[in-house]
Scaffold this active site. Structure first.
Site, short mmCIF file in Angstrom:
data_model
loop_
_atom_site.label_atom_id
_atom_site.label_comp_id
_atom_site.label_asym_id
_atom_site.label_seq_id
_atom_site.Cartn_x
_atom_site.Cartn_y
_atom_site.Cartn_z
N TRP A 26 86.15 75.54 28.33
CA TRP A 26 86.86 76.82 28.43
C TRP A 26 85.95 78.02 28.27
O TRP A 26 85.04 78.03 27.44
CB TRP A 26 87.94 76.88 27.36
CG TRP A 26 88.66 78.18 27.23
CD1 TRP A 26 88.27 79.26 26.47
CD2 TRP A 26 89.87 78.59 27.88
NE1 TRP A 26 89.16 80.31 26.61
CE2 TRP A 26 90.16 79.91 27.47
CE3 TRP A 26 90.73 77.95 28.76
CZ2 TRP A 26 91.28 80.60 27.91
CZ3 TRP A 26 91.85 78.64 29.20
CH2 TRP A 26 92.12 79.95 28.77
N MET A 27 86.24 79.09 29.06
CA MET A 27 85.60 80.40 28.89
C MET A 27 86.69 81.46 28.98
O MET A 27 87.62 81.34 29.78
CB MET A 27 84.56 80.64 29.98
CG MET A 27 84.18 82.12 30.16
SD MET A 27 83.23 82.45 31.67
CE MET A 27 81.59 82.00 31.11
N ASP A 29 86.94 85.94 27.43
CA ASP A 29 86.43 87.31 27.48
C ASP A 29 84.91 87.44 27.55
O ASP A 29 84.20 86.78 26.78
CB ASP A 29 86.87 88.08 26.23
CG ASP A 29 88.34 88.03 25.96
OD1 ASP A 29 89.06 87.34 26.70
OD2 ASP A 29 88.79 88.68 25.01
N TRP A 53 92.11 76.90 25.55
CA TRP A 53 91.73 77.76 24.44
C TRP A 53 92.13 77.11 23.12
O TRP A 53 93.17 76.43 23.03
CB TRP A 53 92.42 79.12 24.56
CG TRP A 53 91.93 80.11 23.53
CD1 TRP A 53 90.93 81.01 23.68
CD2 TRP A 53 92.42 80.27 22.20
NE1 TRP A 53 90.76 81.73 22.52
CE2 TRP A 53 91.67 81.29 21.59
CE3 TRP A 53 93.41 79.63 21.45
CZ2 TRP A 53 91.87 81.70 20.27
CZ3 TRP A 53 93.63 80.03 20.13
CH2 TRP A 53 92.86 81.06 19.55
N PHE A 90 85.99 85.95 17.49
CA PHE A 90 86.70 86.60 18.59
C PHE A 90 85.80 87.67 19.23
O PHE A 90 84.65 87.81 18.90
CB PHE A 90 88.01 87.22 18.08
CG PHE A 90 89.14 86.24 17.90
CD1 PHE A 90 88.93 84.87 17.87
CD2 PHE A 90 90.44 86.68 17.74
CE1 PHE A 90 89.96 83.95 17.71
CE2 PHE A 90 91.49 85.80 17.57
CZ PHE A 90 91.26 84.43 17.55
N SER A 91 86.39 88.45 20.14
CA SER A 91 85.61 89.35 21.00
C SER A 91 85.00 90.52 20.25
O SER A 91 85.42 90.87 19.14
CB SER A 91 86.50 89.87 22.13
OG SER A 91 86.88 88.81 22.97
N ASP A 177 88.74 93.16 18.44
CA ASP A 177 87.94 93.54 19.61
C ASP A 177 87.24 94.89 19.43
O ASP A 177 87.48 95.85 20.18
CB ASP A 177 88.81 93.58 20.88
CG ASP A 177 89.65 92.33 21.06
OD1 ASP A 177 89.19 91.26 20.61
OD2 ASP A 177 90.75 92.42 21.63
N GLU A 233 94.57 95.07 23.56
CA GLU A 233 93.35 94.34 23.28
C GLU A 233 92.17 94.95 24.05
O GLU A 233 92.34 95.66 25.03
CB GLU A 233 93.52 92.87 23.67
CG GLU A 233 94.63 92.16 22.91
CD GLU A 233 94.72 90.69 23.25
OE1 GLU A 233 94.57 89.88 22.33
OE2 GLU A 233 94.95 90.36 24.43
#
Length: 663
Positions: A26-27, A29, A53, A90-91, A177, A233
């Site tokens: 999985w990929m 952001d 995810w 996370f991002s 984010d 987001e």
């Protein structure tokens, strides 16, 4: 998936070739893109466990010196048991501190109820009531620092404590984010934006300030808030550059002397459209469009709520930590398709703003061993009051064989077939005039016998509507637009009477279409697995309600972006150029004129044609300065025009499809 199918999926077209994609799993952001010390670094969310995810997500990392070819690097950061990111990294973003150290700012998550099956779930204490969002995971903003002496940025040292441990209040929908909008140093403040929303009211972007990247952050209210969406987001705020003017070159001058259609195209590419007049506050210069207010316009970009929702943008003014969303133009879509989410952006040494977005899968077939990829890099500009997106000029280096090049011919209801335009990784550029047609399109047939995955790029002249229709069930020629079709698209900007200009990047299942006016439509097309390349029928061009005139079409193979795979991919693709055969001049009424074939200014590269020599005309500095001008090819062919004859075979299946497309 068995070994044979896995090899075909990865090497023969199922995995994107010139888009950043994972080797497997999985990929999502893109994270922290940055050009540091002349080297590009692109990070992204990846799951090591499978194609779905899950918590425990990490930061993948790829590196490039030229924005065209890339190599994979080890994961930049992974969850640390017992830390604030124990359940996932996370991002976030990457910037460079005042002392030259690259600093990563990202959202770390830990589980509230220890549901994450890994030892050391993170700090045990729960947030105080006043700052507890009551989500299943607890979000904190974290930092990691790289060694400034390491150009590969392979090792990141995490800070022990969060830079911002908890959200400022408990009525927010989320807290993630981080994006560094304003650069500090020399006593200046840093400004960080964080995605959020107010419960029951709408989305919001939080503002934090500090004189140090890794400490001292204080909350400073909302950048802005509003609808649609409850949680915004991946917020981005970008002071846009004006769209550069196109400079003339020697090749353009030669074409103007030889062909009126190509001369018109040259004029558009160079920015000398006689029908164009500067807007208020704008003036022509030798190399750029300048507009005083242009430098004050900012692009606000947010991804609302969930990946199924489109990315929304506003153009407006920013001052002292506040974006005036009430007076801004928008919201409008960053992308007209159905797969782009969570984009990220950076500014390079030339001052260009370069953006990547996550291209999600849409009901991916089981034969894929990966999920997700990133868009090609897009350069952002402003022209008047609108956003313009162009594919990065560096992609020119990936263009290889010219499979087809034709100018000035008519297309009709009966499909015009281009059988040499084959392969999983293509770049196609088209310039078309309406003439008598109601709608025009490009048919990309499936590689599967039942037609699943057949895609049609359609344009309705009257409504100025561009869309892609993809068959997700067995193709029925009697019901070409049955409920089994997936459809995406929208209105595009095109002046009355103007030419339709499309630049199409087709890479395995990834499809990105750039319009001549700076809009983009991205989607996924699953044409099929095993053996497909051997039975690839090429593409078709069709027109409904009367003929249209194709001013120009050019199609090219694209090579891989991965340095280690490049020799293998090029050797594998080489036999396809043998399908290019000479065109007897005049056989289909094409004007007797020299036909260009090869590279072009702004999207250069080494054009190759069997039995001929291609003179490359490419100004590398002009590529970076001007953005990408994909309208024209540079160079001339000696010894004849090595382009296929137009195939006169009519495909009844495509005629039926188009007969039902537009009333």
């Amino acid at each position: 998936m068995d070994r044979e199918n896995a090899a075909w999926a990865g090497v023969r077209g199922m995995q994107p070739c010139y888009h950043v994609a994972p080797e497997r799993n999985w990929m999502n952001d893109p994270n922290g893109p940055i050009c540091h010390e002349g080297v590009w670094h692109l990070f992204y969310q990846q799951c090591p466990a499978g194609k779905d995810w899950s918590f425990g997500i990490e930061w993948g990392h790829v590196v490039s010196e030229d924005l065209a070819t890339w190599r994979r690097a080890p994961q930049a950061i992974v969850p640390t048991p017992g830390h604030y990111d124990a359940a996932g990294c996370f991002s976030g973003c990457v910037t460079v501190d005042a002392d030259g150290s690259p600093v990563m700012l990202y959202t770390g998550v830990r589980m509230r109820n220890k549901m994450w099956p890994r030892e050391g779930h993170g700090p045990e204490e729960l947030p105080p009531e006043a700052r507890d969002l009551k989500l299943q995971f607890i979000e904190s903003q974290l930092a990691a620092v790289a060694d400034p002496g390491d150009p590969e940025l392979k090792t990141w040292r995490k800070c022990d404590r969060p830079v911002i441990e908890l959200p400022p209040r408990n009525d927010l929908e989320g807290f993630r984010d981080p994006f560094i909008f304003q650069r500090g140093g020399n006593g200046k403040e840093w400004i960080m934006l964080v995605g959020s929303g107010v419960r029951g009211q709408g989305g919001a972007v939080l503002v934090y300030r500090s004189y140090e990247l890794t400490e001292g952050w204080t909350y400073d209210g909302f950048l802005c808030e509003g609808r649609p969406g409850n949680m915004w987001e991946c917020p981005l705020l970008v002071p846009l550059n004006a769209l550069p003017m196109r400079r003339p070159n020697a090749h353009s001058a030669l074409l103007r002397k030889n062909n009126s259609v190509e001369a018109h195209l040259c004029g558009l590419a160079d920015g000398y459209d006689k029908g164009w007049t500067p807007g208020p506050g704008m003036k022509r210069t030798s190399s750029t469009l300048s507009m005083d207010t242009c430098l004050q316009k900012h692009l606000l970009c947010i991804s609302p709520d969930a990946p199924d929702n489109p990315v929304l943008c506003w153009l407006g003014t920013y001052a002292d930590g506040r974006f005036d969303i009430e007076e801004a133009s928008g919201p409008f879509l960053l992308d007209l398709g159905d797969v782009v989410y969570a984009p990220n952006v950076t500014r390079d040494a030339q001052g260009r703003w370069v953006l990547w977005g996550w291209l999600q899968e849409k009901d991916p077939p089981a034969y894929l061993n990966h999920a997700g990829c990133l868009s090609v890099p897009r350069v952002l500009y402003i022209q008047g009051d609108r956003l313009v997106q162009e594919p990065a000029a560096e992609l020119a280096a990936l263009r290889r064989e010219c499979l087809w090049h034709e100018i000035d011919f008519a297309i009709h209801h009966e499909a015009t077939s281009l059988p040499a335009v084959v392969g999983p990784s293509l770049y196609i550029e088209i310039s078309m005039l309406r003439e008598m047609s109601k709608a025009v399109g490009i048919v990309i047939p499936s590689w599967r016998a039942n037609g699943v995955g057949t895609a049609v790029i359609m344009y309705d002249w009257k409504r100025s509507h561009l869309k892609v229709v993809t068959h997700t069930i067995a193709f029925d020629p009697n019901r070409p637009f049955s409920p089994g079709c997936r459809e995406t698209g929208g209105l595009i900007r095109r002046a009355p009477g103007a030419m339709l200009e499309l630049r199409i990047f087709l890479d395995a299942s990834s499809l990105e279409i750039f319009t001549g006016d700076g809009q983009v439509l991205s989607t996924r097309v699953y044409r099929g697995p095993a053996g497909a390349a051997d039975a690839d029928p090429g593409i078709d061009l069709v027109s409904l309600g009367g003929h249209a005139r194709l001013a120009r079409i050019a199609a090219y193979q694209m090579s891989t972006i991965w340095e280690a795979e490049s020799p293998m991919r090029q050797a594998e693709a080489a036999p396809q150029i043998e399908k290019v055969v000479p065109n007897p001049m005049g056989e289909v009424g094409v004007p007797e004129a020299p036909k260009p074939l090869g590279g072009e200014q702004g999207f250069g590269g080494h054009g190759v044609a069997r039995g001929g020599f291609v003179e490359e005309v490419c100004d590398k500095q002009g590529q970076v300065e001007m953005g990408a001008s994909f309208l024209l090819d540079g160079g001339w062919m000696e010894g004849g025009w090595m382009v296929p004859t137009l195939n006169e075979i009519s495909r009844k299946l495509q005629r039926l499809l188009w007969g039902a497309a537009v009333g």
